[in-house]
Design a protein around this motif. Sequence first.
Motif, mmCIF file in Angstrom:
data_model
loop_
_atom_site.group_PDB
_atom_site.id
_atom_site.type_symbol
_atom_site.label_atom_id
_atom_site.label_comp_id
_atom_site.label_asym_id
_atom_site.label_seq_id
_atom_site.Cartn_x
_atom_site.Cartn_y
_atom_site.Cartn_z
ATOM 1 N N SER A 138 0.824 -1.215 0.000
ATOM 2 C CA SER A 138 0.000 0.000 0.000
ATOM 3 C C SER A 138 0.854 1.259 0.000
ATOM 4 O O SER A 138 0.605 2.198 -0.770
ATOM 5 C CB SER A 138 -0.936 -0.016 1.220
ATOM 6 N N ILE A 139 1.878 1.313 0.843
ATOM 7 C CA ILE A 139 2.696 2.517 0.956
ATOM 8 C C ILE A 139 3.632 2.667 -0.240
ATOM 9 O O ILE A 139 3.858 3.780 -0.735
ATOM 10 C CB ILE A 139 3.476 2.500 2.285
ATOM 11 N N GLY A 191 -1.719 9.916 1.240
ATOM 12 C CA GLY A 191 -2.853 9.319 1.937
ATOM 13 C C GLY A 191 -3.998 8.996 1.001
ATOM 14 O O GLY A 191 -4.647 7.943 1.137
ATOM 15 N N SER A 192 -4.240 9.868 0.037
ATOM 16 C CA SER A 192 -5.317 9.606 -0.924
ATOM 17 C C SER A 192 -5.023 8.390 -1.783
ATOM 18 O O SER A 192 -5.912 7.583 -2.080
ATOM 19 C CB SER A 192 -5.522 10.838 -1.811
ATOM 20 N N PHE A 193 -3.762 8.220 -2.178
ATOM 21 C CA PHE A 193 -3.396 7.071 -3.008
ATOM 22 C C PHE A 193 -3.437 5.768 -2.223
ATOM 23 O O PHE A 193 -3.687 4.707 -2.793
ATOM 24 C CB PHE A 193 -2.015 7.287 -3.611
ATOM 25 N N ILE A 194 -3.154 5.817 -0.926
ATOM 26 C CA ILE A 194 -3.305 4.608 -0.111
ATOM 27 C C ILE A 194 -4.760 4.154 -0.120
ATOM 28 O O ILE A 194 -5.074 2.970 -0.297
ATOM 29 C CB ILE A 194 -2.816 4.863 1.328
ATOM 30 N N GLY A 195 -5.677 5.114 0.055
ATOM 31 C CA GLY A 195 -7.093 4.782 -0.025
ATOM 32 C C GLY A 195 -7.521 4.368 -1.416
ATOM 33 O O GLY A 195 -8.369 3.468 -1.576
ATOM 34 N N ALA A 196 -6.941 4.987 -2.459
ATOM 35 C CA ALA A 196 -7.302 4.623 -3.830
ATOM 36 C C ALA A 196 -6.843 3.214 -4.166
ATOM 37 O O ALA A 196 -7.575 2.447 -4.809
ATOM 38 C CB ALA A 196 -6.683 5.628 -4.807
ATOM 39 N N GLU A 197 -5.637 2.842 -3.731
ATOM 40 C CA GLU A 197 -5.160 1.476 -3.973
ATOM 41 C C GLU A 197 -6.056 0.466 -3.272
ATOM 42 O O GLU A 197 -6.373 -0.595 -3.840
ATOM 43 C CB GLU A 197 -3.716 1.348 -3.485
ATOM 44 N N VAL A 225 -7.191 3.289 7.709
ATOM 45 C CA VAL A 225 -7.726 4.602 8.084
ATOM 46 C C VAL A 225 -6.665 5.418 8.825
ATOM 47 O O VAL A 225 -6.505 6.626 8.584
ATOM 48 C CB VAL A 225 -8.993 4.427 8.933
ATOM 49 N N THR A 226 -5.911 4.774 9.716
ATOM 50 C CA THR A 226 -4.879 5.489 10.465
ATOM 51 C C THR A 226 -3.782 6.015 9.542
ATOM 52 O O THR A 226 -3.312 7.147 9.697
ATOM 53 C CB THR A 226 -4.269 4.567 11.528
ATOM 54 N N ALA A 227 -3.368 5.199 8.575
ATOM 55 C CA ALA A 227 -2.328 5.641 7.641
ATOM 56 C C ALA A 227 -2.805 6.810 6.790
ATOM 57 O O ALA A 227 -2.078 7.793 6.595
ATOM 58 C CB ALA A 227 -1.902 4.472 6.751
ATOM 59 N N VAL A 228 -4.029 6.719 6.281
ATOM 60 C CA VAL A 228 -4.567 7.804 5.454
ATOM 61 C C VAL A 228 -4.674 9.088 6.265
ATOM 62 O O VAL A 228 -4.261 10.173 5.826
ATOM 63 C CB VAL A 228 -5.926 7.408 4.860
#
Length: 327
Positions: free
Chosen positions: A120-121, A256-262, A305-308
Motif C-alpha cells: 500500500s505505501i 494518503g489519498s493514493f493509499i485509499g485509492a489502492e 484509516v490510520t495511515a490515510v
Amino acid sequence: MSDPSTASIVSTPPATMPTEAGSGAPVDAGLPENARKEKPRGLLGDAWRDLRRKPLFWVSAALIVIFVLMAAFPSLFSSGDPVNGALANSQVKPSADAWFGYDVQGRDVYARTIYGARASIVVALISTIGTLLIGGAIGMIAGYAGGWVDALLSRFADIFFGLPFVLGAIVILTTFNGAESSNGEWQIMGLVIMSLVVLSWPVVMRLMRSSVLATKEADYIVAARALGAGHGRIILKHLLPNCLAPLLVYGTIMVGSFIGAEATLSFLGIGLKTPVVSWGIMISEAQNYIRVSPFLLFFPSAFLVTAVLSFVMLGEAVREALDPKLR
C-alpha cells in the motif's frame, strides 16, 4: 543658568540608542540578547518553527515513521508468515498466540496486516512521486511559456481531468491486465501505479501552472530576465524553489489519498491481487465474513484509516505552516 535635569538629559545618551560608527559599540547594543543572536529565516525556516509547536505535526509524523518502518522492515514487527497458513486455524479469534486472529485460510491476520503496509505505501509513494514529476513539469512549461503552448497543454489536461477516477482505472487496469496469471507482483503494482499517475497528474499540473503564473511576473524574475538570465536559470533558480510549497503540501495529502485509492481498486478486484498482500485485498477477502468474523475486516481497516489520516493531517499541518494567512 541652565536647568540641571535638562543638562543631564542632554549630556547622557540613552543606553538603548545606537552609537555612531567607529565608537566601538555595536549598533544593536540596546536590543535584548536573544534578538541580537536571532538570524533572519526564510520561508522554510518559518514553517519549521511553526511546525515544531504543533502537536498534530508530531503525532502524524510519528505514525508515518512507524508505517514507513513497517513497510521497509516488516520482520521487525512480526515473525509470522503472511502467505502460508494452516486450515486448522481457520477463523480462529484473536488470542495471545495470534493477536489479530486467523483468516479463512488459517493465515495470521497480524502478520498479513504488517506486511500489507508494504504494498500500500510503496504504491502510494511511487504514484505520488510520478504524479508530482509529470504534472509539475507540464504545469511549469504551460505557465512559463503561455500563449498557444499553455492553451494546448491545458486542453490536453482537461481530457484526463474529465475522466471519472474509478471508471478510468477500470478501463486502464482491465485493458492492460488481461492475462492475470502471467503478471507478477511488481507488474501488477506497476499497472496500478500507472493508472493512478495517469488519472491524477492534471490536478498537479493546474496547481503548478497557477503558481507559475502568479510568480513569473514578480520583480526578482523581471530583474533576472533583464540581467540576461536564460530560461533554464530562471526556471531552476527562481521559479521552481518559489513554486514548490503548494506541491509539497498537496503531495503529502496525495500519499494518503493514493493509499485509499489502492485499497479501493483492490477491493473492487481490479487492483492488486493475491499473492500480493495489501490492506485492500484483506478487506476484500473479509467482506463475506463480516458477521461471523468481524475482526478480519476491523484490523486492516483500522490500519488503513490510520495511515490515510496520518498523511492527511501532516499535509494540513504543513499547509498551515507554509501559508502566512493561516498563522
